[in-house]
Design a protein around this motif. Structure first.
Motif, PDB file in Angstrom:
ATOM      1  N   PRO A 100       0.863  -1.112   0.027  1.00 12.42           N
ATOM      2  CA  PRO A 100      -0.063  -0.064   0.038  1.00 12.42           C
ATOM      3  C   PRO A 100       0.787   1.283  -0.106  1.00 12.42           C
ATOM      4  CG  PRO A 100      -0.803  -1.436   1.912  1.00 12.42           C
ATOM      5  CD  PRO A 100       0.395  -2.041   1.114  1.00 12.42           C
ATOM      6  N   VAL A 101       2.014   1.182   0.168  1.00  9.52           N
ATOM      7  CA  VAL A 101       2.971   2.366   0.050  1.00  9.52           C
ATOM      8  C   VAL A 101       2.761   3.236  -1.096  1.00  9.52           C
ATOM      9  CG1 VAL A 101       5.359   3.255  -0.010  1.00  9.52           C
ATOM     10  CG2 VAL A 101       4.977   1.385   1.236  1.00  9.52           C
ATOM     11  N   SER A 102       2.635   4.505  -1.040  1.00 10.54           N
ATOM     12  CA  SER A 102       2.152   5.452  -2.053  1.00 10.54           C
ATOM     13  C   SER A 102       3.239   5.644  -3.036  1.00 10.54           C
ATOM     14  CB  SER A 102       2.269   6.963  -1.234  1.00 10.54           C
ATOM     15  OG  SER A 102       2.367   8.142  -2.503  1.00 10.54           O
ATOM     16  N   ARG A 103       2.871   5.515  -4.353  1.00 10.24           N
ATOM     17  CA  ARG A 103       4.030   5.590  -5.657  1.00 10.24           C
ATOM     18  C   ARG A 103       4.824   6.832  -5.377  1.00 10.24           C
ATOM     19  NH1 ARG A 103       3.398   0.520  -5.975  1.00 10.24           N
ATOM     20  NH2 ARG A 103       2.282   0.918  -3.850  1.00 10.24           N
ATOM     21  N   PHE A 104       4.496   7.845  -4.944  1.00  7.92           N
ATOM     22  CA  PHE A 104       4.963   9.163  -4.746  1.00  7.92           C
ATOM     23  C   PHE A 104       5.991   9.127  -3.682  1.00  7.92           C
ATOM     24  CE2 PHE A 104       4.607  13.957  -3.592  1.00  7.92           C
ATOM     25  CZ  PHE A 104       5.646  14.152  -4.604  1.00  7.92           C
ATOM     26  N   ALA A 105       5.820   8.449  -2.667  1.00  6.90           N
ATOM     27  CA  ALA A 105       6.686   8.018  -1.607  1.00  6.90           C
ATOM     28  C   ALA A 105       7.751   7.325  -2.041  1.00  6.90           C
ATOM     29  CB  ALA A 105       5.794   7.523  -0.279  1.00  6.90           C
ATOM     30  N   LEU A 106       7.553   6.343  -2.907  1.00  7.96           N
ATOM     31  CA  LEU A 106       8.615   5.372  -3.322  1.00  7.96           C
ATOM     32  C   LEU A 106       9.515   6.302  -4.055  1.00  7.96           C
ATOM     33  CD1 LEU A 106       6.750   2.344  -4.608  1.00  7.96           C
ATOM     34  CD2 LEU A 106       8.150   2.483  -2.680  1.00  7.96           C
ATOM     35  N   LEU A 107       9.277   7.294  -4.749  1.00  7.30           N
ATOM     36  CA  LEU A 107      10.014   8.239  -5.604  1.00  7.30           C
ATOM     37  C   LEU A 107      10.642   9.324  -4.482  1.00  7.30           C
ATOM     38  CD1 LEU A 107      11.104   9.130  -8.187  1.00  7.30           C
ATOM     39  CD2 LEU A 107       9.259  10.617  -8.453  1.00  7.30           C
ATOM     40  N   LEU A 108       9.859   9.806  -3.835  1.00  7.55           N
ATOM     41  CA  LEU A 108      10.202  11.298  -3.068  1.00  7.55           C
ATOM     42  C   LEU A 108      11.243  10.538  -1.942  1.00  7.55           C
ATOM     43  CD1 LEU A 108       9.555  14.013  -2.622  1.00  7.55           C
ATOM     44  CD2 LEU A 108       7.903  13.700  -0.994  1.00  7.55           C
ATOM     45  N   GLY A 109      11.274   9.531  -1.431  1.00 12.02           N
ATOM     46  CA  GLY A 109      12.260   9.336  -0.321  1.00 12.02           C
ATOM     47  C   GLY A 109      13.237   9.056  -0.824  1.00 12.02           C
ATOM     48  N   ARG A 110      13.533   8.605  -2.162  1.00  8.51           N
ATOM     49  CA  ARG A 110      14.734   8.462  -2.871  1.00  8.51           C
ATOM     50  C   ARG A 110      15.319   9.846  -3.251  1.00  8.51           C
ATOM     51  NH1 ARG A 110      12.228   3.674  -4.147  1.00  8.51           N
ATOM     52  NH2 ARG A 110      13.703   1.882  -4.258  1.00  8.51           N
ATOM     53  N   VAL A 111      14.338  10.611  -3.733  1.00  7.33           N
ATOM     54  CA  VAL A 111      14.922  12.069  -4.220  1.00  7.33           C
ATOM     55  C   VAL A 111      15.364  12.719  -3.125  1.00  7.33           C
ATOM     56  CG1 VAL A 111      13.856  13.975  -5.281  1.00  7.33           C
ATOM     57  CG2 VAL A 111      13.428  11.958  -6.276  1.00  7.33           C
ATOM     58  N   LEU A 112      14.712  12.739  -1.823  1.00 10.76           N
ATOM     59  CA  LEU A 112      15.194  13.404  -0.800  1.00 10.76           C
ATOM     60  C   LEU A 112      16.631  13.009  -0.281  1.00 10.76           C
ATOM     61  CD1 LEU A 112      11.997  13.671   1.467  1.00 10.76           C
ATOM     62  CD2 LEU A 112      13.014  15.546   0.072  1.00 10.76           C
ATOM     63  N   ARG A 113      16.823  11.584  -0.383  1.00 10.42           N
ATOM     64  CA  ARG A 113      18.106  11.214   0.104  1.00 10.42           C
ATOM     65  C   ARG A 113      19.231  11.885  -0.962  1.00 10.42           C
ATOM     66  NH1 ARG A 113      20.656   6.341  -1.964  1.00 10.42           N
ATOM     67  NH2 ARG A 113      19.495   6.930  -3.525  1.00 10.42           N
ATOM     68  N   ASP A 114      18.873  12.023  -2.351  1.00  5.14           N
ATOM     69  CA  ASP A 114      19.684  12.491  -3.229  1.00  5.14           C
ATOM     70  C   ASP A 114      19.937  13.941  -2.808  1.00  5.14           C
ATOM     71  OD1 ASP A 114      19.847   9.865  -4.394  1.00  5.14           O
ATOM     72  OD2 ASP A 114      18.294  10.587  -5.951  1.00  5.14           O
ATOM     73  N   VAL A 115      19.168  14.741  -2.563  1.00  2.78           N
ATOM     74  CA  VAL A 115      18.984  16.136  -2.318  1.00  2.78           C
ATOM     75  C   VAL A 115      20.011  16.427  -1.042  1.00  2.78           C
ATOM     76  CG1 VAL A 115      17.833  18.215  -1.691  1.00  2.78           C
ATOM     77  CG2 VAL A 115      16.945  16.738  -3.465  1.00  2.78           C
ATOM     78  N   VAL A 116      19.838  15.537  -0.021  1.00  2.00           N
ATOM     79  CA  VAL A 116      20.457  15.947   1.135  1.00  2.00           C
ATOM     80  C   VAL A 116      22.055  15.668   0.922  1.00  2.00           C
ATOM     81  CG1 VAL A 116      20.922  14.665   3.444  1.00  2.00           C
ATOM     82  CG2 VAL A 116      18.598  15.324   2.807  1.00  2.00           C
ATOM     83  N   GLN A 117      22.247  14.390   0.180  1.00  2.00           N
ATOM     84  CA  GLN A 117      23.845  14.041  -0.177  1.00  2.00           C
ATOM     85  C   GLN A 117      24.492  15.167  -0.869  1.00  2.00           C
ATOM     86  OE1 GLN A 117      24.129  10.156  -1.970  1.00  2.00           O
ATOM     87  NE2 GLN A 117      26.112  10.719  -2.831  1.00  2.00           N
ATOM     88  N   LEU A 118      23.584  15.657  -2.037  1.00  2.00           N
ATOM     89  CA  LEU A 118      24.271  16.430  -2.948  1.00  2.00           C
ATOM     90  C   LEU A 118      24.534  17.725  -2.399  1.00  2.00           C
ATOM     91  CD1 LEU A 118      22.571  15.436  -6.268  1.00  2.00           C
ATOM     92  CD2 LEU A 118      24.872  15.229  -5.737  1.00  2.00           C
ATOM     93  N   THR A 119      23.385  18.190  -1.358  1.00  2.00           N
ATOM     94  CA  THR A 119      23.741  19.437  -0.625  1.00  2.00           C
ATOM     95  C   THR A 119      24.929  19.417   0.272  1.00  2.00           C
ATOM     96  OG1 THR A 119      21.103  19.927  -0.650  1.00  2.00           O
ATOM     97  CG2 THR A 119      22.592  20.977   0.810  1.00  2.00           C
ATOM     98  N   ALA A 120      25.157  18.354   1.118  1.00  5.10           N
ATOM     99  CA  ALA A 120      26.218  18.141   1.697  1.00  5.10           C
ATOM    100  C   ALA A 120      27.711  18.331   1.046  1.00  5.10           C
ATOM    101  CB  ALA A 120      26.033  16.647   2.398  1.00  5.10           C
ATOM    102  N   GLN A 121      27.444  17.711  -0.086  1.00  2.00           N
ATOM    103  CA  GLN A 121      28.724  17.624  -1.093  1.00  2.00           C
ATOM    104  C   GLN A 121      28.930  19.245  -1.646  1.00  2.00           C
ATOM    105  OE1 GLN A 121      27.557  14.698  -3.860  1.00  2.00           O
ATOM    106  NE2 GLN A 121      28.854  13.222  -2.946  1.00  2.00           N
ATOM    107  N   SER A 122      27.893  20.106  -1.757  1.00  2.00           N
ATOM    108  CA  SER A 122      28.023  21.446  -2.270  1.00  2.00           C
ATOM    109  C   SER A 122      28.397  22.390  -1.096  1.00  2.00           C
ATOM    110  CB  SER A 122      26.420  21.859  -2.713  1.00  2.00           C
ATOM    111  OG  SER A 122      25.966  21.056  -3.852  1.00  2.00           O
ATOM    112  N   VAL A 123      27.970  21.995   0.070  1.00  2.00           N
ATOM    113  CA  VAL A 123      28.681  22.659   1.416  1.00  2.00           C
ATOM    114  C   VAL A 123      30.278  22.507   1.301  1.00  2.00           C
ATOM    115  CG1 VAL A 123      28.893  22.819   3.773  1.00  2.00           C
ATOM    116  CG2 VAL A 123      26.648  22.488   2.579  1.00  2.00           C
ATOM    117  N   LEU A 124      30.714  21.208   1.269  1.00  2.00           N
ATOM    118  CA  LEU A 124      32.110  21.084   1.205  1.00  2.00           C
ATOM    119  C   LEU A 124      32.925  21.792  -0.069  1.00  2.00           C
ATOM    120  CD1 LEU A 124      34.731  19.521   2.013  1.00  2.00           C
ATOM    121  CD2 LEU A 124      34.091  17.582   0.810  1.00  2.00           C
ATOM    122  N   LEU A 125      32.113  21.827  -1.253  1.00  3.94           N
ATOM    123  CA  LEU A 125      32.588  22.259  -2.311  1.00  3.94           C
ATOM    124  C   LEU A 125      32.811  23.846  -2.331  1.00  3.94           C
ATOM    125  CD1 LEU A 125      33.499  21.783  -5.468  1.00  3.94           C
ATOM    126  CD2 LEU A 125      31.011  22.515  -5.959  1.00  3.94           C
TER     127      LEU A 125
END
Length: 255
Positions: A100-125
């Motif tokens: 029953p997991v939302s289709r949008f949640a399946l995508l959004l959870g992954r996208v949020l992980r990517d945003v957090v990771q890339l933001t952390a890398q951007s801070v270092l840059l």
């Protein structure tokens, strides 16, 4: 009323699962930063002294570092869909799709992980850029991270959609490379497209990432109420929203 809390819980579960997998893969974290850092270390000194950032105090670094922040989102977000191909082969995604997991949640959870990771890398840059000579107001840097996060979200969603539609890693890589490399060059991440010949500058205006790059350069320079910032914000939001909507449809189980 119960649907929204359930959606948040589903998104959090997917995000947590993906974040733990990312933290276990320290090699991917390292190499995700490698190309922008190489540009910073090896390409940046070649631009020092050139009038690529007129009106700013840091010279070429004030133009290059914001571009590299966008490049990090562009490259990092475009290839995350490769992981979905393996999940599909192992049947992991198929088992999630029939829950029953939302289709949008399946995508959004992954996208949020990517945003957090890339933001952390951007801070270092950016911190490394400051050591080289970048001069930017804190508010502008933070706003630049928001633009980069929107771009990361849109490209990650598109990448996951591509990962759901392709059957092999070589096929995914061929499509992604063909799209990403010209877009990166035409968006002006290394040098402002205002320095390009007129015909090339005209072609680059068809690439939406150019407007994000121009907006990030303006806010890094402390210029917030410009046309480039307004257009960049509109394009970035529209890209993220459209990509998330399109990506969600690809997560629906096949009939």
């Amino acid at each position: 009323m119960r649907q929204f809390p359930a959606f948040l819980a589903d998104t959090g579960i997917v995000f947590g699962r993906c974040a733990r997998a990312t933290l276990r893969s320290k090699t991917n974290l390292l190499f995700g930063m490698l190309q922008p850092l190489l540009f910073l270390l090896l390409f940046g000194p070649l631009l020092d002294g050139l009038p690529t950032a007129e009106g700013t105090g840091g010279g070429a670094w004030d133009s290059l570092v914001p571009g590299l922040v966008v490049q990090l989102s562009l490259l990092g977000g475009s290839y995350v869909g490769l992981a979905l191909i393996m999940e599909r082969r192992l049947g992991v995604l198929e088992r999630l799709q029939v829950t029953p997991v939302s289709r949008f949640a399946l995508l959004l959870g992954r996208v949020l992980r990517d945003v957090v990771q890339l933001t952390a890398q951007s801070v270092l840059l950016v911190l490394l850029g400051l050591a080289f000579g970048l001069r930017a107001p804190l508010a502008g840097v933070m706003l630049g991270f928001v633009f980069a996060a929107l771009l990361s979200a849109g490209l990650s969603a598109l990448s996951y959609g591509l990962g759901m539609r392709t059957e092999s890693v070589p096929a995914f890589s061929a499509v992604a490379n063909t799209a990403v490399m010209p877009a990166m060059l035409l968006s002006g991440v290394l040098l402002p497209m205002s320095l390009a010949p007129g015909w090339l500058d005209g072609i680059s205006r068809a690439v939406p990432f150019r407007y994000t790059v121009d907006a990030v350069r303006d806010v890094f320079a402390g210029q917030y109420a410009t046309g480039a910032v307004a257009v960049g914000a509109a394009v970035s939001v529209a890209l993220a929203a459209g990509a998330l909507a399109a990506g969600t449809r690809t997560f629906r189980p096949k009939a």
